[in-house]
Scaffold this motif. Structure first.
Motif, PDB file in Angstrom:
ATOM      1  N   THR A 265      21.640   3.985  10.126  1.00  6.37           N
ATOM      2  CA  THR A 265      20.638   3.310   9.621  1.00  6.37           C
ATOM      3  C   THR A 265      19.527   3.546  10.785  1.00  6.37           C
ATOM      4  N   ASP A 266      18.528   4.021  10.185  1.00  4.34           N
ATOM      5  CA  ASP A 266      17.324   4.067  11.022  1.00  4.34           C
ATOM      6  C   ASP A 266      15.922   3.749  10.585  1.00  4.34           C
ATOM      7  N   CYS A 267      14.892   3.876  11.197  1.00  7.61           N
ATOM      8  CA  CYS A 267      13.583   3.632  10.897  1.00  7.61           C
ATOM      9  C   CYS A 267      12.681   4.789  11.505  1.00  7.61           C
ATOM     10  N   HIS A 268      11.790   4.991  10.752  1.00  4.64           N
ATOM     11  CA  HIS A 268      10.837   5.953  11.476  1.00  4.64           C
ATOM     12  C   HIS A 268       9.283   5.633  11.074  1.00  4.64           C
ATOM     13  N   VAL A 269       8.726   5.042  12.074  1.00  7.29           N
ATOM     14  CA  VAL A 269       6.958   4.520  11.427  1.00  7.29           C
ATOM     15  C   VAL A 269       6.152   5.176  12.700  1.00  7.29           C
ATOM     16  N   SER A 270       4.821   5.018  12.382  1.00 11.57           N
ATOM     17  CA  SER A 270       3.824   5.240  13.037  1.00 11.57           C
ATOM     18  C   SER A 270       3.027   3.987  13.805  1.00 11.57           C
ATOM     19  N   ILE A 271       2.727   4.185  14.835  1.00 17.16           N
ATOM     20  CA  ILE A 271       2.187   2.943  15.311  1.00 17.16           C
ATOM     21  C   ILE A 271       0.878   3.474  16.380  1.00 17.16           C
ATOM     22  N   SER A 272       0.185   2.521  16.609  1.00 12.17           N
ATOM     23  CA  SER A 272      -1.012   2.719  17.604  1.00 12.17           C
ATOM     24  C   SER A 272      -0.565   2.645  18.966  1.00 12.17           C
ATOM     25  N   LEU A 273      -1.225   3.262  19.849  1.00 11.06           N
ATOM     26  CA  LEU A 273      -0.918   3.357  21.139  1.00 11.06           C
ATOM     27  C   LEU A 273      -0.663   1.862  21.758  1.00 11.06           C
ATOM     28  N   ASP A 274      -1.513   0.862  21.046  1.00  4.79           N
ATOM     29  CA  ASP A 274      -1.481  -0.609  21.410  1.00  4.79           C
ATOM     30  C   ASP A 274      -0.366  -1.272  20.625  1.00  4.79           C
ATOM     31  N   GLY A 275       0.539  -0.411  19.788  1.00  8.73           N
ATOM     32  CA  GLY A 275       1.494  -0.968  19.241  1.00  8.73           C
ATOM     33  C   GLY A 275       1.578  -1.757  17.822  1.00  8.73           C
ATOM     34  N   TYR A 276       0.395  -1.405  17.045  1.00  6.85           N
ATOM     35  CA  TYR A 276       0.354  -1.946  16.051  1.00  6.85           C
ATOM     36  C   TYR A 276       0.774  -0.908  14.827  1.00  6.85           C
ATOM     37  N   LEU A 277       1.239  -1.412  14.120  1.00  9.45           N
ATOM     38  CA  LEU A 277       1.783  -0.674  12.829  1.00  9.45           C
ATOM     39  C   LEU A 277       1.055  -0.640  11.617  1.00  9.45           C
ATOM     40  N   ALA A 278       0.033  -1.581  11.482  1.00  8.41           N
ATOM     41  CA  ALA A 278      -0.825  -1.608  10.262  1.00  8.41           C
ATOM     42  C   ALA A 278      -2.039  -2.667  10.809  1.00  8.41           C
ATOM     43  N   GLY A 279      -3.460  -1.993  10.315  1.00  8.81           N
ATOM     44  CA  GLY A 279      -4.368  -2.790  10.693  1.00  8.81           C
ATOM     45  C   GLY A 279      -4.490  -4.174  10.264  1.00  8.81           C
ATOM     46  N   PRO A 280      -5.423  -4.771  10.295  1.00 10.66           N
ATOM     47  CA  PRO A 280      -5.614  -6.179   9.778  1.00 10.66           C
ATOM     48  C   PRO A 280      -6.292  -6.062   8.241  1.00 10.66           C
ATOM     49  N   ASP A 281      -5.848  -7.080   7.618  1.00 15.47           N
ATOM     50  CA  ASP A 281      -6.356  -7.105   6.139  1.00 15.47           C
ATOM     51  C   ASP A 281      -6.249  -6.076   5.116  1.00 15.47           C
ATOM     52  N   GLN A 282      -4.973  -5.895   4.996  1.00  9.67           N
ATOM     53  CA  GLN A 282      -4.225  -4.863   4.024  1.00  9.67           C
ATOM     54  C   GLN A 282      -4.419  -5.648   2.677  1.00  9.67           C
ATOM     55  N   SER A 283      -5.106  -4.483   1.891  1.00 10.01           N
ATOM     56  CA  SER A 283      -5.576  -4.867   0.557  1.00 10.01           C
ATOM     57  C   SER A 283      -5.506  -3.436  -0.353  1.00 10.01           C
ATOM     58  N   LEU A 284      -5.895  -3.632  -1.566  1.00  7.17           N
ATOM     59  CA  LEU A 284      -5.721  -2.609  -2.617  1.00  7.17           C
ATOM     60  C   LEU A 284      -6.566  -1.282  -1.978  1.00  7.17           C
ATOM     61  N   ASP A 285      -7.595  -1.676  -1.122  1.00  8.47           N
ATOM     62  CA  ASP A 285      -8.415  -0.700  -0.734  1.00  8.47           C
ATOM     63  C   ASP A 285      -7.844  -0.228   0.589  1.00  8.47           C
ATOM     64  N   ALA A 286      -7.307  -1.005   1.252  1.00  4.23           N
ATOM     65  CA  ALA A 286      -7.027  -0.457   2.743  1.00  4.23           C
ATOM     66  C   ALA A 286      -5.375  -0.874   2.632  1.00  4.23           C
ATOM     67  N   PRO A 287      -4.518   0.125   2.255  1.00  2.47           N
ATOM     68  CA  PRO A 287      -3.181  -0.213   2.120  1.00  2.47           C
ATOM     69  C   PRO A 287      -2.488  -0.351   3.581  1.00  2.47           C
ATOM     70  N   LEU A 288      -3.173   0.260   4.412  1.00  2.00           N
ATOM     71  CA  LEU A 288      -2.400   0.429   5.724  1.00  2.00           C
ATOM     72  C   LEU A 288      -3.338  -0.790   6.658  1.00  2.00           C
ATOM     73  N   GLY A 289      -4.095  -1.450   6.227  1.00  2.00           N
ATOM     74  CA  GLY A 289      -4.924  -2.489   6.902  1.00  2.00           C
ATOM     75  C   GLY A 289      -6.169  -1.701   7.215  1.00  2.00           C
ATOM     76  N   VAL A 290      -7.072  -2.446   7.880  1.00  2.00           N
ATOM     77  CA  VAL A 290      -8.440  -1.661   8.201  1.00  2.00           C
ATOM     78  C   VAL A 290      -8.128  -0.699   9.659  1.00  2.00           C
ATOM     79  N   GLY A 291      -8.445   0.509   9.144  1.00  2.00           N
ATOM     80  CA  GLY A 291      -8.196   1.509  10.292  1.00  2.00           C
ATOM     81  C   GLY A 291      -6.713   1.822  10.336  1.00  2.00           C
ATOM     82  N   GLY A 292      -6.178   1.579   9.609  1.00  2.00           N
ATOM     83  CA  GLY A 292      -4.449   1.593   9.914  1.00  2.00           C
ATOM     84  C   GLY A 292      -4.054   3.241   9.382  1.00  2.00           C
ATOM     85  N   GLN A 293      -5.011   3.804   8.448  1.00  2.00           N
ATOM     86  CA  GLN A 293      -4.742   5.113   8.102  1.00  2.00           C
ATOM     87  C   GLN A 293      -5.061   6.156   9.372  1.00  2.00           C
TER      88      GLN A 293
END
Lengths: 204, 204
Positions: A3-31
């Motif tokens: 069982t594993d997990c494979h995800v992208s994060i920012s250097l400061d440890g965030y998996l997604a930006g704030p305010d996930q929405s239909l227009d920003a599925p990964l949160g603001v800046g998350g892409q």
């Protein structure tokens, strides 16, 4: 049968930006954390190509958090129409995907082998169903952060691969907040200018 | 004539554990981030040996935060005796070290070429003095977290090297909290099971 997990994060440890929405599925800046494997872009080198291939190789079954499945919050009926995931009619999973939610929903049978099942009785139940559906295959926990934390807490992860991108997001959802140190052993590192791919085994 | 920073952090981004004290200079649990170069231990491989050598190679001058210099808080006189740093009478810096503090203190001339100068008028003043003292040499910002953040805010860093250790600390002082994204370019990665050494250039 890992069982594993494979995800992208920012250097400061965030998996997604704030305010996930239909227009920003990964949160603001998350892409920005996904530039290294964005569809239609060329991988920077073999390291990114191999990590992309790992993400695209179907597992036996998946466990997915509700927020990763879509931007709908609260009852499904609050969405105008039927939400069928971010990935179009042929998602890349090609296996059963068990989506954690508080709101019951009929299974969604998609093209190409993916079926989204909706599980209302918690991570352990979703994981047990994924494990059974996978048979001799592997289970992957796709995210988001809350779901990965539940997987750590449940002690089911054998490996985790982090694509650490040279981005400081400054806000959003941190992947590892509140995760008790499970004893990680670094077993492989590859990199490109766009991402460092760190593979850890869980357990001392 | 570059200015850089080279520090070890946990996988969840902490530079030091909580509750730094005389008995726990790196905070509770903080020493785990330094296992890869602990004095008297053998480096796990060439990557750790090279990163250790980089840490031990004297620069032209250093800027250091008060909390990294010692556990004394408030006036120096509150410490029973004269605090002369964590490193004994012959510190490994072998160059002028400009220590940020709110409390004036005479310079401390140590054996082997290190002199600790105490600067009470802020990061920019300390950096200007270090830059002048270094001449054609390089300046290194040693830490702690607050000092590294000031260096980012001042825009003086050309490079930062992070030794990311497979440790989840869960609490303490986060290195990159509040740092506006300066545009990092990953230029080198080496690793051992004990640490991944990531070198970034600052600026797009």
């Amino acid at each position: 049968m890992t069982t594993d997990c494979h995800v992208s994060i920012s250097l400061d440890g965030y998996l997604a930006g704030p305010d996930q929405s239909l227009d920003a599925p990964l949160g603001v800046g998350g892409q920005r954390m996904h530039a290294w494997h964005w569809p239609g872009t060329e991988p920077a080198n073999e390291a990114d190509a191999a990590a992309t291939a790992d993400l695209m190789t179907p597992r036996g079954a998946y466990v997915m958090g509700r927020n990763m499945f879509g931007p709908v919050r609260g009852p499904w009926a609050s969405y105008d129409g039927e939400w069928r995931g971010w990935w179009g009619e042929e998602p890349p999973y090609r296996a059963p995907v068990f989506v954690l939610t508080h709101h019951a929903h009929e299974p969604l049978v998609m093209a190409g082998g993916t079926t989204f099942h909706f599980v209302t009785d918690g991570f352990d139940a979703a994981y047990a169903r994924a494990r059974e559906a996978a048979g001799d295959g592997d289970v992957r926990v796709t995210g988001g952060a809350a779901t990965v934390r539940q997987a750590f807490a449940a002690g089911v992860l054998d490996e985790i691969t982090l694509d650490v991108t040279p981005v400081l997001l400054g806000a959003g959802e941190r992947l590892l907040d509140g995760v008790a140190d499970p004893g990680l052993r670094l077993v492989d590192v590859t990199w490109s200018p766009a991402a460092t791919h760190l593979r850890y085994r869980v357990g001392r």
